[in-house]
Design a protein around this motif. Structure first.
Motif, PDB file in Angstrom:
ATOM      1  N   GLU A  65      -3.190  10.960  -1.848  1.00  0.00           N
ATOM      2  CA  GLU A  65      -3.285   9.859  -0.940  1.00  0.00           C
ATOM      3  C   GLU A  65      -4.534   8.948  -0.960  1.00  0.00           C
ATOM      4  OE1 GLU A  65      -2.063  11.617   2.821  1.00  0.00           O
ATOM      5  OE2 GLU A  65      -0.297  12.479   1.671  1.00  0.00           O
ATOM      6  N   ARG A 109      -4.336   6.900  -3.933  1.00  0.00           N
ATOM      7  CA  ARG A 109      -3.126   6.149  -4.304  1.00  0.00           C
ATOM      8  C   ARG A 109      -3.243   4.751  -4.717  1.00  0.00           C
ATOM      9  NH1 ARG A 109       0.308   7.981  -6.209  1.00  0.00           N
ATOM     10  NH2 ARG A 109       0.553   9.716  -4.608  1.00  0.00           N
ATOM     11  N   GLN A 110      -4.299   3.916  -4.005  1.00  0.00           N
ATOM     12  CA  GLN A 110      -4.357   2.445  -4.142  1.00  0.00           C
ATOM     13  C   GLN A 110      -4.870   2.295  -5.751  1.00  0.00           C
ATOM     14  OE1 GLN A 110      -6.605   0.472  -1.459  1.00  0.00           O
ATOM     15  NE2 GLN A 110      -8.384   1.640  -1.686  1.00  0.00           N
ATOM     16  N   PHE A 111      -5.690   3.178  -5.916  1.00  0.00           N
ATOM     17  CA  PHE A 111      -6.525   3.209  -7.204  1.00  0.00           C
ATOM     18  C   PHE A 111      -5.604   3.643  -8.326  1.00  0.00           C
ATOM     19  CE2 PHE A 111      -9.699   3.764  -3.895  1.00  0.00           C
ATOM     20  CZ  PHE A 111     -10.265   2.389  -4.223  1.00  0.00           C
ATOM     21  N   ASP A 120      -2.407   3.208  -8.155  1.00  0.00           N
ATOM     22  CA  ASP A 120      -1.368   2.045  -8.655  1.00  0.00           C
ATOM     23  C   ASP A 120      -2.150   1.076  -9.313  1.00  0.00           C
ATOM     24  OD1 ASP A 120       0.446   3.506  -7.300  1.00  0.00           O
ATOM     25  OD2 ASP A 120       0.111   2.726  -5.189  1.00  0.00           O
ATOM     26  N   MET A 121      -3.330   0.520  -8.859  1.00  0.00           N
ATOM     27  CA  MET A 121      -4.198  -0.524  -9.658  1.00  0.00           C
ATOM     28  C   MET A 121      -4.267  -0.046 -11.026  1.00  0.00           C
ATOM     29  SD  MET A 121      -6.606  -1.952  -6.748  1.00  0.00           S
ATOM     30  CE  MET A 121      -7.920  -0.825  -7.166  1.00  0.00           C
ATOM     31  N   ALA A 181     -13.543   6.232  -1.698  1.00  0.00           N
ATOM     32  CA  ALA A 181     -12.292   6.627  -1.369  1.00  0.00           C
ATOM     33  C   ALA A 181     -12.039   7.972  -0.869  1.00  0.00           C
ATOM     34  CB  ALA A 181     -11.273   6.185  -2.350  1.00  0.00           C
TER      35      ALA A 181
END
Length: 85
Positions: free
Chosen positions: A12, A15-17, A19-20, A66
């Protein structure tokens, strides 16, 4: 294992990394290097954007930040061997 130490917590946090990186053709994975630290690995897929990776020291700063909400600290980031860093 407490709720805070479950592997999903790291997933979690990253997650944003993840996805990027996927959008630029990279796969982000991680594994523990000891009970308190993790190694983040970024692997290129075919057609990955070679100019989209930041230098390893910048990537390590981003990943360390993060992971702050998790019980883990960053050990290191491993970029693809041919990445300019």
């Amino acid at each position: 294992m407490t709720e805070a130490t479950k592997p999903q917590t790291v997933d979690e946090a990253l997650r944003q990394f993840t996805d990027m990186m996927a959008a630029d053709g990279y796969v982000l994975s991680w594994e523990p290097s000891d009970p308190q630290r993790i190694v983040v690995r970024i692997d290129a897929t075919e057609g990955a954007c070679a100019d989209c990776l930041v230098p390893v020291n910048v990537m390590e700063a981003i990943m360390a930040k993060a992971l702050e909400p998790t019980p883990y600290a960053l050990d290191r980031v491993i970029l693809p061997a041919d990445a300019a860093h």
